[in-house]
Design a protein around this motif. Structure first.
Motif, mmCIF file in Angstrom:
data_model
loop_
_atom_site.group_PDB
_atom_site.id
_atom_site.type_symbol
_atom_site.label_atom_id
_atom_site.label_comp_id
_atom_site.label_asym_id
_atom_site.label_seq_id
_atom_site.Cartn_x
_atom_site.Cartn_y
_atom_site.Cartn_z
ATOM 1 N N ASP A 1 13.635 57.055 1.103
ATOM 2 C CA ASP A 1 14.870 56.372 1.508
ATOM 3 C C ASP A 1 16.000 56.615 0.514
ATOM 4 O O ASP A 1 16.939 55.834 0.427
ATOM 5 N N TRP A 2 15.917 57.723 -0.246
ATOM 6 C CA TRP A 2 16.956 58.021 -1.228
ATOM 7 C C TRP A 2 18.321 58.169 -0.545
ATOM 8 O O TRP A 2 19.348 57.726 -1.095
ATOM 9 N N ALA A 3 18.345 58.786 0.637
ATOM 10 C CA ALA A 3 19.616 58.956 1.351
ATOM 11 C C ALA A 3 20.194 57.603 1.743
ATOM 12 O O ALA A 3 21.414 57.400 1.711
ATOM 13 N N TRP A 4 19.336 56.658 2.097
ATOM 14 C CA TRP A 4 19.810 55.325 2.446
ATOM 15 C C TRP A 4 20.389 54.629 1.219
ATOM 16 O O TRP A 4 21.404 53.940 1.314
ATOM 17 N N ALA A 5 19.720 54.813 0.079
ATOM 18 C CA ALA A 5 20.213 54.212 -1.163
ATOM 19 C C ALA A 5 21.594 54.770 -1.522
ATOM 20 O O ALA A 5 22.493 54.025 -1.940
ATOM 21 N N ARG A 6 21.762 56.096 -1.362
ATOM 22 C CA ARG A 6 23.064 56.702 -1.655
ATOM 23 C C ARG A 6 24.131 56.208 -0.699
ATOM 24 O O ARG A 6 25.276 55.954 -1.094
ATOM 25 N N ALA A 7 23.772 56.066 0.587
ATOM 26 C CA ALA A 7 24.729 55.574 1.578
ATOM 27 C C ALA A 7 25.149 54.139 1.259
ATOM 28 O O ALA A 7 26.327 53.788 1.378
ATOM 29 N N ALA A 8 24.179 53.320 0.842
ATOM 30 C CA ALA A 8 24.502 51.940 0.478
ATOM 31 C C ALA A 8 25.462 51.919 -0.715
ATOM 32 O O ALA A 8 26.455 51.183 -0.721
ATOM 33 N N GLN A 9 25.157 52.745 -1.717
ATOM 34 C CA GLN A 9 26.028 52.801 -2.892
ATOM 35 C C GLN A 9 27.434 53.254 -2.512
ATOM 36 O O GLN A 9 28.431 52.717 -3.006
ATOM 37 N N GLY A 10 27.512 54.243 -1.628
ATOM 38 C CA GLY A 10 28.815 54.723 -1.184
ATOM 39 C C GLY A 10 29.616 53.672 -0.439
ATOM 40 O O GLY A 10 30.855 53.709 -0.427
ATOM 41 N N ALA A 11 28.904 52.728 0.188
ATOM 42 C CA ALA A 11 29.572 51.647 0.919
ATOM 43 C C ALA A 11 29.809 50.427 0.036
ATOM 44 O O ALA A 11 30.251 49.381 0.526
ATOM 45 N N GLY A 12 29.505 50.551 -1.259
ATOM 46 C CA GLY A 12 29.701 49.429 -2.179
ATOM 47 C C GLY A 12 28.615 48.382 -2.105
ATOM 48 O O GLY A 12 28.821 47.235 -2.525
ATOM 49 N N LEU A 13 27.432 48.766 -1.592
ATOM 50 C CA LEU A 13 26.308 47.839 -1.458
ATOM 51 C C LEU A 13 25.192 48.234 -2.421
ATOM 52 O O LEU A 13 25.110 49.376 -2.861
ATOM 53 N N SER A 14 24.321 47.292 -2.728
ATOM 54 C CA SER A 14 23.177 47.560 -3.598
ATOM 55 C C SER A 14 21.927 47.737 -2.743
ATOM 56 O O SER A 14 21.621 46.892 -1.898
ATOM 57 N N GLY B 1 25.874 46.511 9.088
ATOM 58 C CA GLY B 1 26.413 47.856 9.101
ATOM 59 C C GLY B 1 25.388 48.897 8.666
ATOM 60 O O GLY B 1 25.279 49.972 9.274
ATOM 61 N N MET B 2 24.631 48.572 7.624
ATOM 62 C CA MET B 2 23.573 49.481 7.181
ATOM 63 C C MET B 2 22.480 49.601 8.234
ATOM 64 O O MET B 2 21.928 50.689 8.454
ATOM 65 N N HIS B 3 22.182 48.495 8.897
ATOM 66 C CA HIS B 3 21.188 48.522 9.965
ATOM 67 C C HIS B 3 21.611 49.507 11.055
ATOM 68 O O HIS B 3 20.813 50.347 11.492
ATOM 69 N N ARG B 4 22.862 49.445 11.477
ATOM 70 C CA ARG B 4 23.341 50.339 12.534
ATOM 71 C C ARG B 4 23.320 51.793 12.066
ATOM 72 O O ARG B 4 22.909 52.690 12.811
ATOM 73 N N ALA B 5 23.752 52.033 10.838
ATOM 74 C CA ALA B 5 23.798 53.403 10.323
ATOM 75 C C ALA B 5 22.394 53.997 10.204
ATOM 76 O O ALA B 5 22.164 55.157 10.562
ATOM 77 N N ILE B 6 21.441 53.202 9.712
ATOM 78 C CA ILE B 6 20.077 53.703 9.550
ATOM 79 C C ILE B 6 19.415 53.907 10.909
ATOM 80 O O ILE B 6 18.663 54.871 11.108
ATOM 81 N N ALA B 7 19.702 53.027 11.858
ATOM 82 C CA ALA B 7 19.161 53.198 13.212
ATOM 83 C C ALA B 7 19.637 54.524 13.808
ATOM 84 O O ALA B 7 18.856 55.248 14.447
ATOM 85 N N GLN B 8 20.898 54.858 13.589
ATOM 86 C CA GLN B 8 21.431 56.127 14.089
ATOM 87 C C GLN B 8 20.776 57.312 13.366
ATOM 88 O O GLN B 8 20.447 58.324 13.985
ATOM 89 N N TYR B 9 20.601 57.164 12.069
ATOM 90 C CA TYR B 9 19.938 58.196 11.270
ATOM 91 C C TYR B 9 18.519 58.451 11.795
ATOM 92 O O TYR B 9 18.085 59.603 11.944
ATOM 93 N N LEU B 10 17.791 57.364 12.062
ATOM 94 C CA LEU B 10 16.412 57.499 12.511
ATOM 95 C C LEU B 10 16.328 58.129 13.897
ATOM 96 O O LEU B 10 15.374 58.860 14.198
ATOM 97 N N LYS B 11 17.309 57.873 14.731
ATOM 98 C CA LYS B 11 17.321 58.476 16.065
ATOM 99 C C LYS B 11 17.414 59.997 15.955
ATOM 100 O O LYS B 11 16.686 60.730 16.638
ATOM 101 N N ALA B 12 18.297 60.475 15.078
ATOM 102 C CA ALA B 12 18.419 61.925 14.873
ATOM 103 C C ALA B 12 17.172 62.494 14.210
ATOM 104 O O ALA B 12 16.704 63.587 14.556
#
Length: 385
Positions: free
Chosen positions: A91-104, A354-365
């Protein structure tokens, strides 16, 4: 974090603990379905050896649903994580996406067998006590919300677990591993006879090269292993991590404890040359399955790797009547040696909408890409039929 009791009218209660030692070993073992990597002994050995804990970034936080007599109905080996190392569901990509969105992304909650990409019950008792397992799922969600964690994940779970997690609305993720199945083979040649000519020829050539080079192999169990052989297993394990520049999480104390805890279910295949032990692979086994986990060598032994980790394991399964051989994560090269793709499952509860929606889209692809990959893998099967 403290334990949480259920309401008085309930006939069970949820408890949170800070160590597996606080939960009943016999109750836990009765629900582990014979899988060594969710066995109380394996998880406790990790704790006692210091392989998990706050310094390691794996803080034990097991959860159980107990009946009014204190008997465990369902449980989960949960950990508070400060990183994503040792999980094998990346889930490293998810961690980076969270950081980019200002989330931990850290800390997060994870239900897993540390450092073990092996499918097994993660919601213990879900097959017998699905309502209790559902309460454990609710408790995992409650912990995430109460403490502002980014997420909860459950890695390498069974189909019983998956059904309940689907019902709970967790995001589903899967991947492929490569497993070998024993079709009641009489010996290794019987197995080879089921392969296409090219695959059969290549395997025989690999085995012959090792044999002609003077390598010999022996299996030792935790019941009979010597201090010197345990030291070899530790040194070989550490050598692999040093080779790739990774931090080793296991240590000599863990291997010593696990050999003693599992006895004949802890196995080491040792490769020797000119009467010197130079490489080994560490395995665990259940009644039906052999699990290959750690390989290492003190010398340049590429060809010996395939023999020690794969062919010796297949031979062992045939001799001992085991049905399945799981040699670990990843490795498309395993296919031409008789291992075929098997789906593994994980599930994820994401707190931030927001992270839930983004990860759901990621998992679909990702799902679509993995299905295409499976079609490719089917073309690589070495079996004649």
């Amino acid at each position: 974090m403290t334990s949480r009791s259920t309401s008085p009218e309930r006939t069970s209660r949820i408890v949170r603990r800070h160590s597996l030692a606080a939960l009943d070993e016999s109750d836990w073992k009765a629900l582990s379905e014979g899988n060594p990597f969710v066995d109380w002994r394996f998880l406790n050995d990790l704790e006692q050896a210091g392989s998990v804990g706050k310094p390691a970034g794996w803080i034990p936080y097991p959860i159980a649903d107990e009946d009014i007599n204190g008997r465990i109905l369902s449980a989960a080996s949960a950990y508070l994580k400060e990183h994503s190392h040792g999980e094998f569901v990346f889930d490293w990509a998810w961690a980076r996406a969270a950081q980019g969105a200002g989330l931990s992304w850290y800390p997060k909650l994870l239900v897993a067998s540390p450092f073990s990409p092996v499918t097994g019950p993660r919601l213990l008792g879900s097959d017998r006590h699905p309502q209790a397992a559902s309460r454990v799922i609710e408790e995992l969600q409650r912990i995430v919300l109460e403490h502002g964690l980014s997420s909860a994940g459950i890695n390498y779970c069974t189909e019983h677990d998956a059904r309940l997690l689907d019902q709970a609305g967790w995001l589903s993720r899967y991947d492929w591993q490569f497993h070998w199945s024993n079709r009641d083979y009489g010996d290794f040649d019987d197995f080879l006879a089921t392969l296409r000519r090219r695959a059969r020829k290549n395997i025989r050539a690999e085995r012959r090269k090792v044999q002609e080079s003077g390598w010999t192999f022996r299996w030792v169990s935790g019941q009979d292993i010597s201090a010197r052989e345990l030291e070899l297993a530790t040194r070989c394990y550490l050598s692999t991590f040093a080779l790739y520049g990774n931090r080793p999480m296991l240590n000599a104390e863990f291997f010593r404890r696990s050999a003693a805890s599992f006895s004949d279910r802890f196995l080491v295949c040792i490769a020797s040359h000119a009467d010197e032990d130079l490489a080994c692979a560490v395995f665990w086994r259940s009644e039906s399955t052999l699990y290959g986990r750690y390989w290492g060598s003190l010398d340049d032994t590429r060809d010996v790797h395939f023999e020690t980790c794969y062919y010796q394991g297949i031979d062992y399964c045939i001799r001992h009547g085991l049905k399945t051989f799981e040699p670990g994560a990843q490795g498309e090269h395993k296919i031409r040696r008789g291992f075929l793709p098997v789906k593994t499952r994980s599930f994820h509860f994401i707190r931030h909408p927001g992270m839930h929606r983004a990860i759901a889209q990621y998992l679909k692809a990702e799902d679509q890409a993995l299905m295409r990959y499976r079609e490719h893998l089917e073309t690589l099967s070495p079996y004649a039929e």
